[in-house]
Design a protein around this motif. Structure first.
Motif, short mmCIF file in Angstrom:
data_model
loop_
_atom_site.label_atom_id
_atom_site.label_comp_id
_atom_site.label_asym_id
_atom_site.label_seq_id
_atom_site.Cartn_x
_atom_site.Cartn_y
_atom_site.Cartn_z
N ASP A 1 -1.58 2.24 -3.16
CA ASP A 1 -0.48 1.97 -4.09
C ASP A 1 0.38 0.81 -3.60
O ASP A 1 0.80 -0.05 -4.39
N GLN A 2 0.66 0.78 -2.32
CA GLN A 2 1.47 -0.31 -1.77
C GLN A 2 0.74 -1.64 -1.88
O GLN A 2 1.34 -2.67 -2.21
N ALA A 3 -0.55 -1.62 -1.61
CA ALA A 3 -1.34 -2.86 -1.71
C ALA A 3 -1.34 -3.37 -3.14
O ALA A 3 -1.11 -4.56 -3.39
N GLU A 4 -1.55 -2.47 -4.09
CA GLU A 4 -1.55 -2.87 -5.50
C GLU A 4 -0.19 -3.37 -5.97
O GLU A 4 -0.10 -4.23 -6.84
N ALA A 5 0.88 -2.82 -5.38
CA ALA A 5 2.23 -3.20 -5.79
C ALA A 5 2.65 -4.54 -5.20
O ALA A 5 3.73 -5.04 -5.51
N GLY A 6 1.82 -5.12 -4.33
CA GLY A 6 2.13 -6.46 -3.83
C GLY A 6 2.44 -6.55 -2.35
O GLY A 6 2.91 -7.60 -1.89
N ALA A 7 2.21 -5.48 -1.58
CA ALA A 7 2.42 -5.58 -0.14
C ALA A 7 1.42 -6.56 0.47
O ALA A 7 0.24 -6.53 0.14
N ASP A 8 1.90 -7.44 1.34
CA ASP A 8 1.02 -8.39 2.03
C ASP A 8 0.46 -7.78 3.31
O ASP A 8 -0.62 -8.15 3.76
N LEU A 9 1.23 -6.87 3.91
CA LEU A 9 0.75 -6.11 5.07
C LEU A 9 1.16 -4.65 4.85
O LEU A 9 2.14 -4.37 4.15
#
Lengths: 269, 269
Positions: free
Chosen positions: B33-41
């Protein structure tokens, strides 16, 4: 941050209509609503008038009377026309007053500067010469220098000046927010007793979701040292963030203003 | 701004529970979910463990495996314990990695610095010595100097360092937002190839309406030059403003990222 309520401006369609129609109730409400919402000054712009010069001065005199009778806040008298400014100042009874605006054009600096000096008024000064808003910080600082020099000659002190650093739309040139922020910082450093003031909405021209762009830019400008903003005090989200900006820039001792606004239910997330 | 997703952290109660329970589905979802929401790391903090040292290293190895199998983003390995960091780095297959964190304590700078040098990792460095967060810009810059010197000795380059300027709650001392913002500016000026990174939520500790305070502070920090933030990428309002911050600080050429986010309905007002 000093809040100058922008709503009584003939360039806003409904307001221009109300001025044409002499709709006193509409305009009185607009003045009182802005004052209640936290405006420190009320901007009054009666437009250029549809008729002759005489008409424009008659209209501003009527509008000044209307507003000064219903709010305690000082007015910010807003016109490009020195004759209109003179008529409005003649009518206005308040001790404190702001004049909006001059730029680096010498004739207007002299005529409007004299009005500001006589009345000990604050004076909004746009850091531009003829030919539009300069794209660079240096050109804006050159305009500021011309403004300070000419105003000093007619007796306007540096602490009466509210420099407008100006802002060009980010959609046209993505460096322009930083140009404006650097201009604020440089002006604060070069003219420590002068103040800075700005309208916000030009930054987001041509973009969607303009509200979040304008509000974000206000926070960045506050952080750069902006002293005053010409804005819509009826915008609750924007005014909530003005309170946050004051708190984060150490203008709200013990966070009392912010906590009071929270208790009154004024903070909109 | 580089976004480091903060959610996989054992100090968040539900996450700590999921780690104890070996609830793989919960943690996999949180990473994705964090990756999809735009987290770079993706930050990974497995906590201190309830048992012995061996247990903490076993847990982090399990957690690193779980996360690295489901997201492409690099990880930010987060622990106070050099042994845990070493175990995690041994397990992690990614080429790019961030270590979170050291402060100006010489022993840790040496041990963790060596790990960063061997792995060519980015390294978060808190500008504090033992005894808590310093209240002044100068004390924070003194800590930064110690950090740079000690890390250079073990082979960590300035461009690997992400300085955390640190923030104290504004409710305790209303000068502290400005102290942090000035610290960012000074670090960027003194160490031009180093980066800055910060968590946001400490600023609003003890206040109501914490969300608007944290978001406002992010915008001011971006304007001061903040390069990266450790935050909750699932907070849509905050992520909308990160996009605005990038646009206003000239990190979004032609405003394309902002306009794309608008078209996808990602901008929350």
């Amino acid at each position: 941050m000093l809040i100058i309520g922008e709503k009584i401006n003939a360039s806003i369609k409904s307001v221009g209509q109300a001025i044409s129609d002499k709709n006193e109730e509409f305009l009185i409400n607009l003045a009182q609503d802005q004052a209640e919402a936290g405006a420190d000054l009320i901007d009054v712009n009666a437009g250029v008038g549809q008729d002759a010069r005489e008409s424009a001065t008659t209209i501003i005199e009527w509008l000044i009377d209307l507003v000064q009778d219903v709010v305690e806040q000082p007015l910010c008298i807003d016109s490009d026309d020195p004759a209109v400014l003179k008529a409005a100042l003649g009518r206005y009874r308040g001790e404190t007053v702001m004049i909006n605006s001059v730029d680096a054009e010498p004739d207007r600096l002299q005529s409007v500067g004299r009005l500001a000096a006589e009345r000990q008024a604050s004076l909004v000064a746009l850091v531009m010469k003829e030919g539009g808003i300069p794209r660079t910080v240096d050109e804006r600082l050159q305009a500021a220098e011309i403004i300070v020099e000419h105003l000093a000659r007619v007796g306007v002190r540096e602490d009466q000046i509210y420099f407008d650093p100006l802002v060009l739309p980010i959609s046209v040139d993505t460096t322009q927010a930083l140009v404006t922020l650097r201009t604020i910082e440089e002006i604060k450093s070069l003219y420590p007793s002068a103040k800075t003031v700005m309208g916000l909405s030009n930054i987001s021209y041509g973009l969607p979701n303009r509200g979040i762009v304008n509000r974000s830019f206000m926070l960045m400008a506050a952080s750069a040292g902006l002293d005053a903003a010409i804005l819509n005090p009826l915008d609750k989200k924007l005014m909530s963030l003005v309170r946050v900006a004051d708190m984060l820039t150490n203008k709200d001792p013990l966070c009392k203003g912010f906590i009071r606004a929270h208790r009154k239910g004024l903070l909109e997330d």
